[in-house]
Design a protein around this motif. Structure first.
Motif, PDB file in Angstrom:
ATOM      1  N   ALA A 102       0.832  -1.207   0.000  1.00  0.00           N
ATOM      2  CA  ALA A 102       0.000   0.000   0.000  1.00  0.00           C
ATOM      3  C   ALA A 102       0.862   1.250   0.000  1.00  0.00           C
ATOM      4  CB  ALA A 102      -0.927  -0.010   1.212  1.00  0.00           C
ATOM      5  N   LEU A 103       1.897   1.251   0.825  1.00  0.00           N
ATOM      6  CA  LEU A 103       2.781   2.416   0.897  1.00  0.00           C
ATOM      7  C   LEU A 103       3.561   2.597  -0.405  1.00  0.00           C
ATOM      8  CD1 LEU A 103       3.946   1.741   4.548  1.00  0.00           C
ATOM      9  CD2 LEU A 103       2.474   3.637   3.812  1.00  0.00           C
ATOM     10  N   LEU A 104       3.953   1.486  -1.032  1.00  0.00           N
ATOM     11  CA  LEU A 104       4.630   1.550  -2.328  1.00  0.00           C
ATOM     12  C   LEU A 104       3.715   2.184  -3.372  1.00  0.00           C
ATOM     13  CD1 LEU A 104       7.018   0.759  -4.200  1.00  0.00           C
ATOM     14  CD2 LEU A 104       5.944  -1.504  -4.430  1.00  0.00           C
ATOM     15  N   ALA A 105       2.463   1.738  -3.414  1.00  0.00           N
ATOM     16  CA  ALA A 105       1.511   2.312  -4.371  1.00  0.00           C
ATOM     17  C   ALA A 105       1.271   3.790  -4.097  1.00  0.00           C
ATOM     18  CB  ALA A 105       0.187   1.538  -4.306  1.00  0.00           C
ATOM     19  N   LEU A 106       1.139   4.152  -2.828  1.00  0.00           N
ATOM     20  CA  LEU A 106       0.879   5.545  -2.458  1.00  0.00           C
ATOM     21  C   LEU A 106       2.045   6.470  -2.810  1.00  0.00           C
ATOM     22  CD1 LEU A 106      -0.810   4.897   0.991  1.00  0.00           C
ATOM     23  CD2 LEU A 106      -1.896   6.027  -0.963  1.00  0.00           C
ATOM     24  N   SER A 107       3.207   5.912  -3.038  1.00  0.00           N
ATOM     25  CA  SER A 107       4.381   6.716  -3.398  1.00  0.00           C
ATOM     26  C   SER A 107       4.405   7.085  -4.871  1.00  0.00           C
ATOM     27  CB  SER A 107       5.671   5.945  -3.052  1.00  0.00           C
ATOM     28  OG  SER A 107       5.731   5.639  -1.684  1.00  0.00           O
ATOM     29  N   HIS A 108       3.487   6.513  -5.649  1.00  0.00           N
ATOM     30  CA  HIS A 108       3.545   6.716  -7.106  1.00  0.00           C
ATOM     31  C   HIS A 108       2.143   6.887  -7.687  1.00  0.00           C
ATOM     32  CE1 HIS A 108       7.840   5.832  -7.112  1.00  0.00           C
ATOM     33  NE2 HIS A 108       7.560   4.840  -6.283  1.00  0.00           N
ATOM     34  N   LEU A 109       1.456   7.905  -7.207  1.00  0.00           N
ATOM     35  CA  LEU A 109       0.101   8.174  -7.680  1.00  0.00           C
ATOM     36  C   LEU A 109       0.120   9.143  -8.858  1.00  0.00           C
ATOM     37  CD1 LEU A 109      -1.707   8.538  -4.232  1.00  0.00           C
ATOM     38  CD2 LEU A 109      -1.430   6.491  -5.640  1.00  0.00           C
ATOM     39  N   VAL A 110      -0.848   8.982  -9.746  1.00  0.00           N
ATOM     40  CA  VAL A 110      -0.920   9.800 -10.955  1.00  0.00           C
ATOM     41  C   VAL A 110      -2.342  10.335 -11.099  1.00  0.00           C
ATOM     42  CG1 VAL A 110      -0.770   9.799 -13.468  1.00  0.00           C
ATOM     43  CG2 VAL A 110       0.881   8.475 -12.118  1.00  0.00           C
ATOM     44  N   GLN A 128       4.063  16.680  20.341  1.00  0.00           N
ATOM     45  CA  GLN A 128       5.015  16.750  19.240  1.00  0.00           C
ATOM     46  C   GLN A 128       4.303  16.745  17.896  1.00  0.00           C
ATOM     47  OE1 GLN A 128       7.467  13.279  20.900  1.00  0.00           O
ATOM     48  NE2 GLN A 128       9.019  14.484  19.841  1.00  0.00           N
ATOM     49  N   THR A 129       4.991  17.298  16.903  1.00  0.00           N
ATOM     50  CA  THR A 129       4.501  17.178  15.544  1.00  0.00           C
ATOM     51  C   THR A 129       5.043  15.893  14.936  1.00  0.00           C
ATOM     52  OG1 THR A 129       6.357  18.478  14.693  1.00  0.00           O
ATOM     53  CG2 THR A 129       4.323  19.654  15.209  1.00  0.00           C
ATOM     54  N   CYS A 130       4.319  15.376  13.960  1.00  0.00           N
ATOM     55  CA  CYS A 130       4.694  14.124  13.312  1.00  0.00           C
ATOM     56  C   CYS A 130       4.417  14.245  11.822  1.00  0.00           C
ATOM     57  CB  CYS A 130       3.904  12.959  13.925  1.00  0.00           C
ATOM     58  SG  CYS A 130       4.146  11.354  13.122  1.00  0.00           S
ATOM     59  N   LEU A 131       5.330  13.731  11.029  1.00  0.00           N
ATOM     60  CA  LEU A 131       5.169  13.711   9.577  1.00  0.00           C
ATOM     61  C   LEU A 131       5.072  12.253   9.141  1.00  0.00           C
ATOM     62  CD1 LEU A 131       5.222  15.530   6.987  1.00  0.00           C
ATOM     63  CD2 LEU A 131       7.660  14.992   6.840  1.00  0.00           C
ATOM     64  N   ALA A 132       3.994  11.891   8.438  1.00  0.00           N
ATOM     65  CA  ALA A 132       3.795  10.522   7.968  1.00  0.00           C
ATOM     66  C   ALA A 132       3.731  10.520   6.448  1.00  0.00           C
ATOM     67  CB  ALA A 132       2.517   9.933   8.555  1.00  0.00           C
ATOM     68  N   VAL A 133       4.656   9.792   5.812  1.00  0.00           N
ATOM     69  CA  VAL A 133       4.749   9.755   4.352  1.00  0.00           C
ATOM     70  C   VAL A 133       4.904   8.311   3.895  1.00  0.00           C
ATOM     71  CG1 VAL A 133       5.759  12.065   4.198  1.00  0.00           C
ATOM     72  CG2 VAL A 133       7.263  10.079   4.416  1.00  0.00           C
ATOM     73  N   PRO A 134       4.462   7.985   2.668  1.00  0.00           N
ATOM     74  CA  PRO A 134       4.512   6.593   2.225  1.00  0.00           C
ATOM     75  C   PRO A 134       5.819   6.168   1.569  1.00  0.00           C
ATOM     76  CG  PRO A 134       3.346   7.899   0.616  1.00  0.00           C
ATOM     77  CD  PRO A 134       3.692   8.836   1.740  1.00  0.00           C
ATOM     78  N   PHE A 135       6.756   7.089   1.419  1.00  0.00           N
ATOM     79  CA  PHE A 135       8.018   6.788   0.742  1.00  0.00           C
ATOM     80  C   PHE A 135       9.176   6.789   1.734  1.00  0.00           C
ATOM     81  CE2 PHE A 135       6.554  11.152   0.120  1.00  0.00           C
ATOM     82  CZ  PHE A 135       7.534  11.878   0.785  1.00  0.00           C
ATOM     83  N   ASP A 136      10.356   6.399   1.262  1.00  0.00           N
ATOM     84  CA  ASP A 136      11.554   6.446   2.099  1.00  0.00           C
ATOM     85  C   ASP A 136      12.013   7.887   2.259  1.00  0.00           C
ATOM     86  OD1 ASP A 136      11.676   3.715   2.370  1.00  0.00           O
ATOM     87  OD2 ASP A 136      13.201   3.415   0.826  1.00  0.00           O
ATOM     88  N   VAL A 137      12.321   8.288   3.480  1.00  0.00           N
ATOM     89  CA  VAL A 137      12.949   9.588   3.724  1.00  0.00           C
ATOM     90  C   VAL A 137      14.460   9.375   3.750  1.00  0.00           C
ATOM     91  CG1 VAL A 137      13.275  11.462   5.393  1.00  0.00           C
ATOM     92  CG2 VAL A 137      10.984  10.518   4.997  1.00  0.00           C
ATOM     93  N   VAL A 138      15.172  10.091   2.885  1.00  0.00           N
ATOM     94  CA  VAL A 138      16.620   9.900   2.789  1.00  0.00           C
ATOM     95  C   VAL A 138      17.302  10.393   4.061  1.00  0.00           C
ATOM     96  CG1 VAL A 138      16.605  10.034   0.282  1.00  0.00           C
ATOM     97  CG2 VAL A 138      16.954  12.113   1.622  1.00  0.00           C
ATOM     98  N   ALA A 139      18.503   9.895   4.309  1.00  0.00           N
ATOM     99  CA  ALA A 139      19.197  10.133   5.581  1.00  0.00           C
ATOM    100  C   ALA A 139      19.398  11.613   5.880  1.00  0.00           C
ATOM    101  CB  ALA A 139      20.540   9.404   5.568  1.00  0.00           C
ATOM    102  N   THR A 140      19.717  12.422   4.873  1.00  0.00           N
ATOM    103  CA  THR A 140      19.965  13.845   5.135  1.00  0.00           C
ATOM    104  C   THR A 140      18.697  14.543   5.606  1.00  0.00           C
ATOM    105  OG1 THR A 140      19.629  14.225   2.764  1.00  0.00           O
ATOM    106  CG2 THR A 140      21.922  14.074   3.549  1.00  0.00           C
TER     107      THR A 140
END
Length: 278
Positions: free
Chosen positions: A77-85, A213-225
């Motif tokens: 599901a998270l993979l699909a959500l990362s590439h919506l059109v 606290q604030t929280c950010l939720a995303v379906p893709f990988d967040v890069v290390a930087t």
């Protein structure tokens, strides 16, 4: 612009799920339309993801070989959500992401907890929150059992950057308990999104603990930087790998909503495979 290793790894995963290729360097190079070195980087990342998540990832890795091994509906599901059109797909995807994050919060905080969908517009999310922001804040305070502050609540606001509010409940109260104001997004502009929630303002609207606290939720990988920056600014970050760990219960996918989500995810992954690899 050349695709990142993360984007190439996603394409490899979608191609493998769809049965569009094998895992040899030659096949991956052809399917990605890139160099052998970049194809190998993508395969290596898929292997690392599989090793970290185990059965929560669709693939099993053995050396350089990667094979489909489990359904892993949360990860898919998270993979699909990362590439919506397209607007329609994005709108539905936002609802699915919120649905997943609500369930991830219950897993993260444990029961009993209070998890409230505050996203705007409420008619789209099927939330009972009032559409007008001042009334919605009062309603949210009631759901949390917290007093509403005297701060001015602009009627033109929609959700103040907050899509979901989650708090652990102890002895029937969320006071002095872990509390998260969550921004869910499929946008890759995560630094800007992380600044959407102003805790100072929110504390004038609702009697939130200083420890909220604030929280950010995303379906893709967040890069290390980016993860380092979010860490230093105090934003709890739930990206694909972390959310997948919280979506480990098969109970999530039972019932009408869960099965509907699975069907939609399969359609998105199939559509991307056709668009990218035909």
């Amino acid at each position: 612009m050349a695709r990142t290793t993360e984007e190439n790894a996603d394409r490899v995963e979608i191609a493998l799920i769809a049965g569009r290729c094998g895992t040899s360097s030659t096949e991956l190079k052809a399917i990605l339309g890139t160099s052998e070195a970049r194809a190998e980087d993508a395969r290596s990342l898929v292997s690392r993801r599989a090793a970290r998540l185990g059965p929560l990832h669709p693939f099993a890795a053995s050396g350089s070989h990667v094979s489909l091994s489990s359904e892993a509906p949360g990860y898919r599901a998270l993979l699909a959500l990362s590439h919506l059109v397209g607007d329609r797909e994005v709108a539905h995807g936002n609802r699915v992401l919120d649905w997943l994050v609500v369930r991830a919060m219950r897993r993260l905080l444990g029961e009993p907890c209070v998890v409230v969908n505050f996203a705007w517009p409420p008619a789209v999310t099927h939330s009972p929150r009032p559409p007008e922001f001042p009334a919605a804040v009062r309603w949210l305070g009631e759901q949390l059992g917290l007093a509403v502050g005297a701060g001015y609540r602009p009627p033109a606001r929609q959700d103040g950057g907050v899509d979901i509010v989650a708090a652990r409940e102890f002895a029937g109260s969320v006071k002095a308990s872990p509390t998260l104001l969550i921004q869910t997004t499929i946008s890759r502009k995560i630094r800007e999104k992380a600044r959407d929630v102003d805790l100072g303002l929110w504390r004038t609207w609702i009697d939130l603990s200083p420890a909220a606290q604030t929280c950010l939720a995303v379906p893709f990988d967040v890069v290390a930087t980016d993860l380092d920056e979010l860490h230093r600014t105090g934003v709890v970050t739930l990206d694909r790998m972390r959310l997948a760990e919280l979506l480990d219960s098969p109970d999530i996918w039972e019932g009408r909503e869960g099965q509907s989500a699975i069907r939609w995810v399969d359609e998105v992954l199939s559509d991307r495979a056709v668009e990218w690899f035909s």
